[in-house]
Design an enzyme around this catalytic site. Structure first.
Site, mmCIF file in Angstrom:
data_model
loop_
_atom_site.group_PDB
_atom_site.id
_atom_site.type_symbol
_atom_site.label_atom_id
_atom_site.label_comp_id
_atom_site.label_asym_id
_atom_site.label_seq_id
_atom_site.Cartn_x
_atom_site.Cartn_y
_atom_site.Cartn_z
ATOM 1 N N ASP A 20 38.039 40.001 31.840
ATOM 2 C CA ASP A 20 38.821 39.130 32.720
ATOM 3 C C ASP A 20 38.000 37.874 33.041
ATOM 4 O OD1 ASP A 20 37.013 40.639 34.184
ATOM 5 O OD2 ASP A 20 38.370 41.046 35.853
ATOM 6 N N ASP A 24 30.506 37.223 35.927
ATOM 7 C CA ASP A 24 29.607 38.194 35.276
ATOM 8 C C ASP A 24 30.077 38.557 33.873
ATOM 9 O OD1 ASP A 24 31.718 39.584 36.575
ATOM 10 O OD2 ASP A 24 30.533 41.431 36.665
ATOM 11 N N ASP A 25 31.383 38.467 33.595
ATOM 12 C CA ASP A 25 31.859 38.604 32.209
ATOM 13 C C ASP A 25 31.209 37.502 31.351
ATOM 14 O OD1 ASP A 25 34.756 40.328 32.503
ATOM 15 O OD2 ASP A 25 34.182 39.135 34.226
ATOM 16 N N THR A 135 35.230 44.735 30.084
ATOM 17 C CA THR A 135 34.615 44.308 31.343
ATOM 18 C C THR A 135 35.655 43.828 32.350
ATOM 19 O OG1 THR A 135 34.231 42.084 30.451
ATOM 20 C CG2 THR A 135 32.419 43.686 30.218
ATOM 21 N N ASN A 170 33.849 48.779 45.541
ATOM 22 C CA ASN A 170 33.607 47.384 45.936
ATOM 23 C C ASN A 170 34.895 46.645 46.320
ATOM 24 O OD1 ASN A 170 34.550 47.204 43.333
ATOM 25 N ND2 ASN A 170 32.838 46.013 42.526
ATOM 26 N N GLU A 176 36.511 50.879 42.626
ATOM 27 C CA GLU A 176 35.845 49.752 41.945
ATOM 28 C C GLU A 176 36.924 48.832 41.371
ATOM 29 O OE1 GLU A 176 34.732 47.430 38.696
ATOM 30 O OE2 GLU A 176 35.902 49.263 38.460
ATOM 31 N N ASN A 178 37.680 46.999 38.610
ATOM 32 C CA ASN A 178 38.346 47.093 37.302
ATOM 33 C C ASN A 178 39.309 48.279 37.230
ATOM 34 O OD1 ASN A 178 37.112 44.808 36.341
ATOM 35 N ND2 ASN A 178 35.428 45.910 35.354
ATOM 36 N N HIS A 251 27.072 43.316 37.137
ATOM 37 C CA HIS A 251 27.986 44.387 36.723
ATOM 38 C C HIS A 251 28.237 44.394 35.202
ATOM 39 C CE1 HIS A 251 28.965 45.463 40.831
ATOM 40 N NE2 HIS A 251 29.371 44.245 41.110
ATOM 41 N N ASP A 252 28.952 43.372 34.735
ATOM 42 C CA ASP A 252 29.367 43.376 33.322
ATOM 43 C C ASP A 252 28.187 43.246 32.352
ATOM 44 O OD1 ASP A 252 31.939 43.671 34.203
ATOM 45 O OD2 ASP A 252 32.449 41.547 34.035
HETATM 46 C C1 BDR Z 1 33.889 44.215 38.084
HETATM 47 O O1 BDR Z 1 34.914 43.509 38.789
HETATM 48 C C2 BDR Z 1 34.944 42.162 38.412
HETATM 49 O O2 BDR Z 1 35.077 41.339 39.511
HETATM 50 C C3 BDR Z 1 33.653 41.909 37.678
HETATM 51 O O3 BDR Z 1 33.816 40.931 36.682
HETATM 52 C C4 BDR Z 1 33.302 43.245 37.087
HETATM 53 O O4 BDR Z 1 33.919 43.425 35.844
HETATM 54 C C5 BDR Z 1 32.893 44.764 39.083
HETATM 55 O O5 BDR Z 1 33.479 45.723 39.908
HETATM 56 CA CA CA Z 2 34.835 41.541 34.682
#
Ligand code: BDR
Ligand code: CA
Length: 327
Positions: A20, A24-25, A135, A170, A176, A178, A251-252
């Site tokens: 997405d 971090d992707d 991701t 989160n 989480e 994703n 994360h990713d």
């Molecule tokens: C995931 O959620 C997205 O916001 C980030 O890109 C990561 O893939 C972390 O929980």
């Molecule tokens: Ca992501």
């Protein structure tokens, strides 16, 4: 990156990326491009941090910066399978890139097929040879499984960033992002009969950048480095405001490192995982069957390789070295 290696860079395993394309992707993609350890065959995009179309523009721009303009990018699902779409704009900005996204150019357009169609086509063309790194929300992978029920036998493995086991969620107490962004899709993907590695927030929330890591990024001069450094400022501001740390977790990129080098995972649990789909407070929770019972009532279903811990210093060093290697 060695240009002689081909359009997708890298000499190693073929990988289809699905994400997405938020901040971090972006780091994960640049890391993979910089290491040259894998061949990025194609990219699919999905709703999540931003819209699937915006995510595709972000991915196209990143691939251009990484010297991989020939890698096709397919727009995927605009919305989850069974709930309204919701973007993580607070974390990644409206454009997914913390305000740094650039407008699309006529020469850089997504391909016409969908991300799910693209994944199925590539998997059929190279049976057993492609890995998938997901991701973002798992909508495209779920749609691909519906398009091609043989997909689990056509891809070699699937590495997903997502889920929470002991670590709090989160985006909800236990959820989480994703997984919560498409619980039905996550449940289909995690219960399908294929080798899935789930890199959870239990692992990724231990990969925060230290001031010295941020200083390394601040010193970059390459176009790719400068782009991601500026986007990261937005990401760090979010974590500063919401977690009280002038830093961010990777994360990713952690999932990308585990894809390249599974030995970076230091704590692994292999168990069936389902996703809670109905709970008022628990929808989108990853339910890990940790029972050791071998008799009646024993855990059933496909075993997922859950990554609960990683070698933090190694992950951060690998990611920064890879990102900074993109010239
Ligand atoms: C995931 O959620 C997205 O916001 C980030 O890109 C990561 O893939 C972390 O929980
Ligand atoms: Ca992501």
């Amino acid at each position: 990156m060695n240009q002689a290696m081909g359009a997708g860079g890298g000499a190693g395993q073929r990988v289809v990326l699905d994400g997405d394309y938020g901040i971090d992707d972006a780091l994960a993609l640049l890391y993979l491009a910089g290491t040259g350890a894998v061949q990025i065959c194609a990219v699919g995009t999905v709703h999540g941090n931003t819209g699937a179309v915006q995510a595709a523009h972000n991915a196209l721009h990143l691939l251009g910066l990484a010297g991989l303009p020939g890698v096709p990018v397919a727009v995927g699902a605009h919305r989850p399978l069974a709930q309204a779409v919701k973007y993580s704009s607070l974390v990644h900005g409206d454009d997914g890139m913390g305000g740094q996204a650039v407008p699309p150019t006529p020469d850089r357009r997504p391909v016409v097929e969908s991300a799910a169609e693209q994944l199925v086509r590539i998997a059929r063309a190279h049976p057993g040879e492609c890995s998938v790194l997901a991701t973002g929300p798992l909508t495209n992978l779920a749609l691909a499984l519906q398009l091609e029920p043989e997909l689990p036998r056509l891809v070699s493995r699937v590495v997903v960033m997502g889920g929470a086991v002991v670590e709090p969620g989160n985006v909800s107490p236990l959820g989480e992002a994703n997984v919560v962004h498409d619980p039905e899709a996550a449940d289909l993907v995690l219960s399908a009969d294929w080798p899935v590695t789930l890199v959870t927030v239990d692992a990724t929330m231990r990969t925060w950048l230290e001031p010295s890591d941020l200083a390394r990024l601040e010193a970059v001069t390459s176009p790719a480095g400068v782009f991601v450094r500026d986007a990261l400022r937005h990401y760090v501001r979010f974590y500063d405001e919401h977690y009280g740390r002038r830093s961010c977790p990777l994360h990713d990129p952690t999932a990308a490192v585990v894809l390249v080098d599974p030995t970076a995972a230091t704590e692994v649990l292999t168990r069936p995982v389902r996703v809670e789909l109905r709970g008022e407070h628990t929808r989108g929770t990853t339910v890990v069957d940790r029972r050791d019972n071998r008799g009646p009532g024993r855990p059933e279903g496909t075993a997922v390789r859950l990554v609960l811990g990683v070698d933090r210093d190694r992950v951060v060093r690998e990611v920064l070295d890879g990102v900074l290697a993109v010239s």
